[in-house]
Design a protein around this motif. Structure first.
Motif, PDB file in Angstrom:
ATOM      1  N   VAL A  49     -11.124 -14.168  31.288  1.00 38.89           N
ATOM      2  CA  VAL A  49     -10.082 -13.799  30.757  1.00 38.89           C
ATOM      3  C   VAL A  49      -9.073 -13.204  32.234  1.00 38.89           C
ATOM      4  CG1 VAL A  49      -9.152 -11.958  29.320  1.00 38.89           C
ATOM      5  CG2 VAL A  49     -11.349 -12.820  28.967  1.00 38.89           C
ATOM      6  N   GLU A  50      -8.293 -14.076  32.101  1.00 38.19           N
ATOM      7  CA  GLU A  50      -7.110 -13.900  33.509  1.00 38.19           C
ATOM      8  C   GLU A  50      -5.908 -13.261  33.126  1.00 38.19           C
ATOM      9  OE1 GLU A  50      -9.553 -17.317  36.310  1.00 38.19           O
ATOM     10  OE2 GLU A  50      -7.732 -17.771  34.962  1.00 38.19           O
ATOM     11  N   HIS A  51      -5.138 -12.720  33.997  1.00 39.36           N
ATOM     12  CA  HIS A  51      -3.840 -12.416  33.775  1.00 39.36           C
ATOM     13  C   HIS A  51      -3.072 -13.593  34.294  1.00 39.36           C
ATOM     14  CE1 HIS A  51      -4.081  -8.047  32.690  1.00 39.36           C
ATOM     15  NE2 HIS A  51      -5.090  -7.920  33.521  1.00 39.36           N
ATOM     16  N   PRO A  52      -2.255 -14.292  33.728  1.00 34.15           N
ATOM     17  CA  PRO A  52      -1.696 -15.475  34.204  1.00 34.15           C
ATOM     18  C   PRO A  52      -0.632 -15.327  35.244  1.00 34.15           C
ATOM     19  CG  PRO A  52      -0.530 -14.699  32.087  1.00 34.15           C
ATOM     20  CD  PRO A  52      -1.760 -13.883  32.351  1.00 34.15           C
ATOM     21  N   ASP A  53      -0.648 -16.457  35.986  1.00 37.73           N
ATOM     22  CA  ASP A  53       0.375 -16.406  37.390  1.00 37.73           C
ATOM     23  C   ASP A  53       0.218 -15.133  38.184  1.00 37.73           C
ATOM     24  OD1 ASP A  53       1.063 -19.124  36.470  1.00 37.73           O
ATOM     25  OD2 ASP A  53       2.502 -18.015  35.239  1.00 37.73           O
ATOM     26  N   ASP A  54       1.150 -14.321  38.360  1.00 40.98           N
ATOM     27  CA  ASP A  54       1.345 -13.196  39.104  1.00 40.98           C
ATOM     28  C   ASP A  54       1.771 -12.056  38.143  1.00 40.98           C
ATOM     29  OD1 ASP A  54       1.023 -11.475  41.613  1.00 40.98           O
ATOM     30  OD2 ASP A  54       2.434 -12.293  42.581  1.00 40.98           O
ATOM     31  N   ASP A  55       1.239 -12.054  37.082  1.00 38.19           N
ATOM     32  CA  ASP A  55       1.860 -11.142  35.721  1.00 38.19           C
ATOM     33  C   ASP A  55       1.874  -9.725  36.225  1.00 38.19           C
ATOM     34  OD1 ASP A  55       3.171 -11.059  33.446  1.00 38.19           O
ATOM     35  OD2 ASP A  55       1.276 -10.669  32.428  1.00 38.19           O
ATOM     36  N   ILE A  86      -4.624  -1.089  36.358  1.00 33.63           N
ATOM     37  CA  ILE A  86      -5.697  -1.069  35.313  1.00 33.63           C
ATOM     38  C   ILE A  86      -7.295  -1.232  36.052  1.00 33.63           C
ATOM     39  CG2 ILE A  86      -6.588  -2.620  33.456  1.00 33.63           C
ATOM     40  CD1 ILE A  86      -3.952  -4.313  33.804  1.00 33.63           C
ATOM     41  N   ARG A  87      -8.237  -0.438  35.425  1.00 37.66           N
ATOM     42  CA  ARG A  87      -9.397  -0.532  36.032  1.00 37.66           C
ATOM     43  C   ARG A  87     -10.282  -1.645  35.707  1.00 37.66           C
ATOM     44  NH1 ARG A  87     -12.797   4.017  32.545  1.00 37.66           N
ATOM     45  NH2 ARG A  87     -12.516   2.942  30.576  1.00 37.66           N
ATOM     46  N   PHE A  88     -11.169  -1.844  36.458  1.00 39.58           N
ATOM     47  CA  PHE A  88     -12.134  -3.111  36.279  1.00 39.58           C
ATOM     48  C   PHE A  88     -11.706  -4.574  36.637  1.00 39.58           C
ATOM     49  CE2 PHE A  88     -14.581   0.458  33.640  1.00 39.58           C
ATOM     50  CZ  PHE A  88     -15.412   0.684  34.643  1.00 39.58           C
ATOM     51  N   CYS A  89     -10.482  -4.504  37.112  1.00 39.42           N
ATOM     52  CA  CYS A  89      -9.847  -5.854  37.353  1.00 39.42           C
ATOM     53  C   CYS A  89     -10.399  -6.361  38.729  1.00 39.42           C
ATOM     54  CB  CYS A  89      -8.482  -6.003  37.164  1.00 39.42           C
ATOM     55  SG  CYS A  89      -7.885  -5.685  35.744  1.00 39.42           S
ATOM     56  N   ARG A  90     -10.524  -7.441  38.833  1.00 41.17           N
ATOM     57  CA  ARG A  90     -10.787  -7.896  40.257  1.00 41.17           C
ATOM     58  C   ARG A  90      -9.954  -9.073  40.806  1.00 41.17           C
ATOM     59  NH1 ARG A  90     -16.572 -10.950  40.464  1.00 41.17           N
ATOM     60  NH2 ARG A  90     -17.458  -8.667  40.563  1.00 41.17           N
ATOM     61  N   ALA A  91      -9.375  -8.822  42.047  1.00 42.05           N
ATOM     62  CA  ALA A  91      -8.453  -9.644  42.452  1.00 42.05           C
ATOM     63  C   ALA A  91      -9.035 -10.267  43.934  1.00 42.05           C
ATOM     64  CB  ALA A  91      -6.966  -8.779  42.892  1.00 42.05           C
ATOM     65  N   VAL A  92      -8.830 -11.581  44.016  1.00 40.61           N
ATOM     66  CA  VAL A  92      -9.523 -12.434  45.253  1.00 40.61           C
ATOM     67  C   VAL A  92      -8.132 -12.957  46.011  1.00 40.61           C
ATOM     68  CG1 VAL A  92     -10.762 -14.304  45.926  1.00 40.61           C
ATOM     69  CG2 VAL A  92     -11.639 -13.173  44.047  1.00 40.61           C
ATOM     70  N   LEU A  93      -7.822 -12.460  47.347  1.00 38.42           N
ATOM     71  CA  LEU A  93      -6.578 -12.641  47.966  1.00 38.42           C
ATOM     72  C   LEU A  93      -6.952 -13.724  49.130  1.00 38.42           C
ATOM     73  CD1 LEU A  93      -5.437  -9.089  48.243  1.00 38.42           C
ATOM     74  CD2 LEU A  93      -5.308 -10.549  46.271  1.00 38.42           C
ATOM     75  N   GLN A 101      -6.595 -16.733  43.398  1.00 38.40           N
ATOM     76  CA  GLN A 101      -6.597 -16.940  42.036  1.00 38.40           C
ATOM     77  C   GLN A 101      -6.281 -15.992  41.022  1.00 38.40           C
ATOM     78  OE1 GLN A 101     -11.092 -16.922  42.871  1.00 38.40           O
ATOM     79  NE2 GLN A 101     -11.254 -15.730  40.823  1.00 38.40           N
ATOM     80  N   PRO A 102      -6.030 -16.428  39.787  1.00 40.87           N
ATOM     81  CA  PRO A 102      -5.612 -15.320  39.026  1.00 40.87           C
ATOM     82  C   PRO A 102      -6.479 -14.216  38.815  1.00 40.87           C
ATOM     83  CG  PRO A 102      -5.477 -17.269  37.708  1.00 40.87           C
ATOM     84  CD  PRO A 102      -6.223 -17.644  39.351  1.00 40.87           C
ATOM     85  N   VAL A 103      -5.821 -12.754  38.805  1.00 36.26           N
ATOM     86  CA  VAL A 103      -6.488 -11.627  38.661  1.00 36.26           C
ATOM     87  C   VAL A 103      -7.201 -11.544  37.326  1.00 36.26           C
ATOM     88  CG1 VAL A 103      -6.395  -9.231  38.323  1.00 36.26           C
ATOM     89  CG2 VAL A 103      -4.648 -10.368  39.604  1.00 36.26           C
ATOM     90  N   MET A 104      -8.741 -11.400  37.535  1.00 33.55           N
ATOM     91  CA  MET A 104      -9.592 -11.171  36.523  1.00 33.55           C
ATOM     92  C   MET A 104      -9.374  -9.853  35.782  1.00 33.55           C
ATOM     93  SD  MET A 104     -12.881 -12.337  38.612  1.00 33.55           S
ATOM     94  CE  MET A 104     -12.777 -13.282  39.823  1.00 33.55           C
ATOM     95  N   SER A 105      -9.137  -9.964  34.403  1.00 34.62           N
ATOM     96  CA  SER A 105      -9.154  -8.803  33.369  1.00 34.62           C
ATOM     97  C   SER A 105     -10.687  -7.981  33.411  1.00 34.62           C
ATOM     98  CB  SER A 105      -8.791  -9.465  32.144  1.00 34.62           C
ATOM     99  OG  SER A 105      -9.004  -8.454  31.121  1.00 34.62           O
TER     100      SER A 105
END
Length: 479
Positions: A49-55, A86-93, A101-105
């Protein structure tokens, strides 16, 4: 700056469904605000479950520009920005801080597992606040109070673990991690690039907060262990505050508060809580919308007014809110049972609201027993708190006075409180909260209704024991 000039603070609240940016006065009153909806999640395969693009960054920019466009003061009088995401998301930079990659919800199953390095360009792994903070300031700094979950954070010191083996067990290396600061610390200053994107003046200090639920609690004035906060969002849960990290709790979990080295105790909750209310509203479609327009109301107010005519207990119609099954019981489905000829659409609506209240009451009672505490009042926040019917149900189910959070964006206000401390408008969190949080309307419980709900709760909590076996069988057919 002359002391006679007004001062303003910006609170950024990046939630699960939208980004909200609010300009506050130092008294906590809203001066201007902007909102931008998030796009629907991308779910390219099961469990992802991902946030699309750079939403996230796109929506924060749109909301910020709207808030600043509506601000009629002098931008030079804005003194700081509080950032809450938002908490518990993961972002890989990547190394330059852009997304690899898209931010994980928070709903992505990967955030509950050790990190797996799959992209050769991955140079940093962080939270949504770490990513947005970098976009705002250019710094690789993040609040320690947004690292609950699969992170090598020492919960007592709020610092990265000094055990390299523990870090490696989570699939991470030290060089992948951001530097940590505490809530109320300055992350950096708004860059020229971020200023062009958001409309926020370049050079303003950006102040660290915490995870979104903790910042919401701060904006609601949750300061005493005998006050319970019920947060009505996409995820609905109850929270109380305390000074210690409780090891291995049974009936709640420990979260980091939006004040250094304070903690929140959070009950079990309802995933897709207020989402389910919106789901049912949308199912009713144009007919309900037309009736609402004819009555001069929006749809939620119309449904609430009609559902208020339904007796407490919805004449035996019960709802169990498993519209999103928990990971440990993927077979579960939502349940509505007890229909007969008395029941119509407004019984269903009221039953959903009652289910939210009864579920949280049950889980927060267990939490209070384990902590050895009791509650004297309930504060209710989130969009659902605008409903008088929801507030009455909360008061009646808990058997306690229920106070509506006054702030339209409690997380935004909490972020502004952190900013006020960080830039020295107020000396500490106690003073900032006292000056900026205002009390909302109070709803008192009806003793007869409370007694009815206690009897109904005894039935409600047993429903899953009866339905789990059935849903295991249908899960083999339909998933």
């Amino acid at each position: 700056m002359s002391s006679a000039r007004p001062r303003y603070l910006i609170g950024i609240d990046n939630g699960s469904q939208s980004s909200k940016v609010t300009v506050f006065g130092t008294d906590g009153r809203v001066v201007s605000e902007g909102r931008a909806a998030l796009r629907p999640y991308d779910t390219p395969r099961p469990g992802v479950v991902e946030h699309p693009d750079d939403d996230l960054w796109t929506s924060i920019g749109a909301a910020s520009r709207a808030a600043l466009a509506a601000f009629d003061g002098d931008p030079a009088d804005i003194v700081g920005v509080g950032l809450c995401t938002i908490r518990f998301c993961r972002a890989v930079l990547k190394a330059d801080g852009t997304l690899a990659q898209p931010v994980m919800s928070w709903m992505d199953e990967r955030v509950g597992l050790p990190y797996r390095e799959t992209d050769p360009e991955a140079a940093r792994v962080t939270t949504s606040s770490g990513y947005i903070g970098h976009r705002m300031t250019g710094e690789f700094r993040d609040t320690a109070a947004n690292y609950a979950g699969m992170w090598p954070l020492d919960p007592d010191t709020w610092q990265w673990s000094d055990d390299d083996a523990k870090i490696a067990k989570l699939g991470l290396r030290r060089e992948l991690l951001f530097d940590l600061v505490l809530p109320g610390d300055v992350l950096g200053e708004v860059t020229e690039e971020a200023a062009r994107h958001t409309g926020i003046p370049a050079g303003l200090p950006v102040v660290a907060t915490a995870n979104d639920k903790a910042v919401e609690a701060l904006g609601c004035g949750l300061r005493s262990p005998d006050t319970l906060l019920v947060s009505l969002g996409t995820y609905v849960a109850g929270m109380a505050t305390g000074p210690r990290n409780v090891a291995d709790p049974r009936d709640f979990w420990v979260n980091y508060a939006a004040e250094p080295h304070a903690y929140l105790y959070e009950s079990g909750g309802v995933r897709r809580g207020m989402w389910t209310v919106s789901w049912y509203r949308d199912l009713l479609g144009e007919e309900a919308s037309a009736r609402a327009r004819a009555a001069g109301l929006d749809v939620e107010d119309y449904l609430g007014a009609e559902a208020a005519k339904v007796p407490p207990g919805s004449e035996g119609l019960m709802t169990v809110l498993d519209w999103l099954a928990p990971g440990e019981a993927p077979f579960r489905k939502g349940t509505m049972l007890g229909f007969d000829g008395r029941h119509g659409r407004f019984h269903v609506y009221r039953s959903i609201l009652e289910a939210l209240a009864m579920t949280v009451h049950e889980t927060t009672e267990r939490m209070a027993r384990e902590l050895g505490t009791s509650h004297r009042e309930v504060v209710v926040s989130g969009g659902g708190s605008r409903s008088d019917l929801m507030m009455r149900i909360q008061a009646d189910v808990h058997g306690l006075p229920a106070r509506r959070a006054a702030a339209s964006s409690a997380a935004g206000l909490g972020a502004a409180i952190c900013a006020a401390v960080g830039v020295g408008v107020y000396a500490d969190f106690e003073e900032a909260a006292a000056r900026m949080v205002r009390a909302g309307e109070v709803f008192h419980p009806d003793p007869d209704n409370h007694a009815l709900y206690r009897r109904l709760e005894a039935v409600h909590r047993d429903v899953r024991e009866r339905t789990d076996a059935l849903y295991r069988r249908t899960y083999d057919l339909f998933g």
